[in-house]
Design a protein around this motif. Structure first.
Motif, PDB file in Angstrom:
ATOM      1  N   UNK A 128     -21.236  33.391  62.747  1.00 37.72           N
ATOM      2  CA  UNK A 128     -22.271  32.485  62.239  1.00 37.72           C
ATOM      3  C   UNK A 128     -23.035  33.131  61.088  1.00 37.72           C
ATOM      4  N   UNK A 129     -22.393  34.133  60.465  1.00 40.68           N
ATOM      5  CA  UNK A 129     -22.976  34.771  59.299  1.00 40.68           C
ATOM      6  C   UNK A 129     -24.302  35.436  59.604  1.00 40.68           C
ATOM      7  N   UNK A 130     -25.240  35.261  58.689  1.00 40.25           N
ATOM      8  CA  UNK A 130     -26.557  35.872  58.852  1.00 40.25           C
ATOM      9  C   UNK A 130     -27.599  34.911  59.350  1.00 40.25           C
ATOM     10  N   UNK A 249     -20.536  30.779  53.469  1.00 42.97           N
ATOM     11  CA  UNK A 249     -21.428  31.055  54.577  1.00 42.97           C
ATOM     12  C   UNK A 249     -21.456  29.921  55.595  1.00 42.97           C
ATOM     13  N   UNK A 250     -21.354  30.240  56.889  1.00 41.89           N
ATOM     14  CA  UNK A 250     -21.348  29.192  57.913  1.00 41.89           C
ATOM     15  C   UNK A 250     -22.635  28.381  57.979  1.00 41.89           C
ATOM     16  N   UNK A 251     -23.750  28.919  57.469  1.00 41.90           N
ATOM     17  CA  UNK A 251     -25.013  28.192  57.590  1.00 41.90           C
ATOM     18  C   UNK A 251     -25.024  26.914  56.759  1.00 41.90           C
ATOM     19  N   UNK A 252     -24.098  26.794  55.797  1.00 45.96           N
ATOM     20  CA  UNK A 252     -24.050  25.585  54.970  1.00 45.96           C
ATOM     21  C   UNK A 252     -23.382  24.410  55.681  1.00 45.96           C
ATOM     22  N   UNK A 253     -22.482  24.684  56.625  1.00 41.67           N
ATOM     23  CA  UNK A 253     -21.669  23.623  57.227  1.00 41.67           C
ATOM     24  C   UNK A 253     -22.496  22.473  57.804  1.00 41.67           C
ATOM     25  N   UNK A 254     -23.556  22.735  58.597  1.00 39.86           N
ATOM     26  CA  UNK A 254     -24.308  21.601  59.155  1.00 39.86           C
ATOM     27  C   UNK A 254     -24.990  20.736  58.103  1.00 39.86           C
ATOM     28  N   UNK A 255     -25.231  21.291  56.919  1.00 41.41           N
ATOM     29  CA  UNK A 255     -25.931  20.535  55.875  1.00 41.41           C
ATOM     30  C   UNK A 255     -25.010  19.559  55.145  1.00 41.41           C
ATOM     31  N   UNK A 256     -23.698  19.688  55.355  1.00 44.06           N
ATOM     32  CA  UNK A 256     -22.764  18.801  54.659  1.00 44.06           C
ATOM     33  C   UNK A 256     -22.673  17.433  55.322  1.00 44.06           C
TER      34      UNK A 256
END
Length: 379
Positions: A128-130, A249-256
């Motif tokens: 899940x990255x940082x 970065x995995x943190x971007x995925x939910x924002x798509x």
């Protein structure tokens, strides 16, 4: 980057044309079969459509994608796993469309599909990255349950958004478009090709599902094909963010695909607080609230699709400008909390909802008692 976009124009667009045409051809071929099998969505108080509508969209996009992929894409393990998982969900979804099976069976099928991706395709969430404040946090033994939970969550978020003509397809197309852009930006050309093929299928379906000046209502619905679109988006998100060679970065995925996911999370919390099943059907979805506020179905689609694209664009550029990764989940949770508070008085909106249902019922009764126009007779 510029050369990648040129390559997309030369090769990607023709690649999208093949599944688009396949879907456009499959829909009218499958429609009489759906009618014969009873795969038709009939109007009800909770639904906004006024004519019985065939549920062939899911079968059309799945069969078109599988047939096209077999000819134009390399059959890697992850692609084969996605094909098998999609077929599983198509079979279970078709049975549910016909017989309305228990929701636990559907969730089990979604979980099994996630397991197929995890074990056979190797498509999983391992990092899940940082997001927690320190870099490269790996999930270890939690990878399997996290992958299943994320897959089931995204799958149902798209499915629950399928309440207005063109909405689930448009939201999925927006997410796929952003995933394509991110794949090209990261240099992941194979994933971009896969996503372009999926996007072609969705555009072919929307040719029948979007409202237009010459078609006032959708002529076909996705049925549980919305769950298949959710599965595709989950699979693509995992491949995009979990590939070491092309890191995003995995943190971007939910924002798509933020609006349907946040709506899904808030509805689950609200239903649990009311001591109801998370899968209790009601008219408290975001698109229902917008309809009850007076927006037309077309404007609901435009607003939520535009909001999805705007959120994804802002998040991607925030990361480009080195906004710390822990900020992203904090902002996401804050947005979900804000929506929960803004929509907490859904009970106070019962009267407008009843008025909407009354208007829909009156319109449906008018349509059902009137002669069917010749141009709509085949549906």
């Amino acid at each position: 980057m510029y050369e990648a976009w040129l390559q997309l124009t030369r090769e990607g667009l023709p690649l999208a044309a093949i599944p688009f045409l396949a879907t456009v051809l499959l829909v009218p071929l499958l429609t009489p079969i759906a009618r014969a099998l009873g795969l038709v969505d009939h109007p009800s108080q909770r639904k906004t459509h006024i004519l019985p509508t065939p549920l062939v969209g899911g079968a059309a996009i799945t069969l078109a994608a599988l047939a096209t992929a077999g000819f134009v894409l390399p059959m890697t393990r992850d692609v084969l796993a996605l094909g098998g998982a999609s077929l599983l969900m198509l079979v279970v979804g078709t049975i549910d469309d016909r017989y309305d099976i228990n929701w636990r069976i559907r969730i089990t099928a979604q979980a099994v599909a996630a397991l197929v991706l995890f074990t056979w395709g190797g498509v999983r969430v391992e990092s899940i990255g940082g997001a927690l404040g320190f870099p490269d946090h790996t999930l270890g033994a939690l990878s399997l349950p996290f992958t299943v939970l994320a897959t089931v969550g995204i799958t149902n978020a798209i499915n629950w958004a399928d309440g207005v003509d063109g909405l689930a397809g448009s939201l999925s197309l927006a997410a796929l478009g952003m995933l394509i852009a991110a794949s090209i930006y990261a240099g992941n050309a194979p994933l971009a090709d896969d996503l372009i093929l999926m996007a072609g299928c969705v555009v072919g379906f929307l040719a029948y599902n979007l409202r237009t000046p010459w078609r006032r209502h959708a002529s076909v619905f996705l049925g549980h094909g919305a769950e298949i679109l959710g599965l595709w988006i989950a699979w693509a998100s995992f491949r995009l963010t979990q590939t070491p060679g092309h890191p995003v970065t995995p943190v971007l995925a939910p924002f798509l695909i933020a609006p349907p996911v946040i709506d899904c999370l808030v509805l689950i919390v609200r239903r649990l607080r009311a001591r109801r099943s998370p899968f209790f059907a009601d008219r408290n979805h975001l698109h229902h609230l917008l309809l009850d506020a007076g927006l037309s179905s077309t404007w609901v689609v435009v607003l939520l699709t535009g909001l999805t694209l705007a959120i994804g664009f802002i998040a991607a550029n925030a990361r480009r400008f080195h906004v710390p990764e822990p900020v992203f989940p904090a902002v996401y949770l804050a947005a979900a909390a804000a929506y929960f508070l803004v929509s907490r008085r859904t009970g106070d909106r019962l009267a407008p909802a009843q008025k909407t249902a009354t208007r829909v019922s009156a319109a449906r009764e008018t349509v059902l008692t009137a002669p069917i126009p010749a141009e709509r007779a085949e549906f």
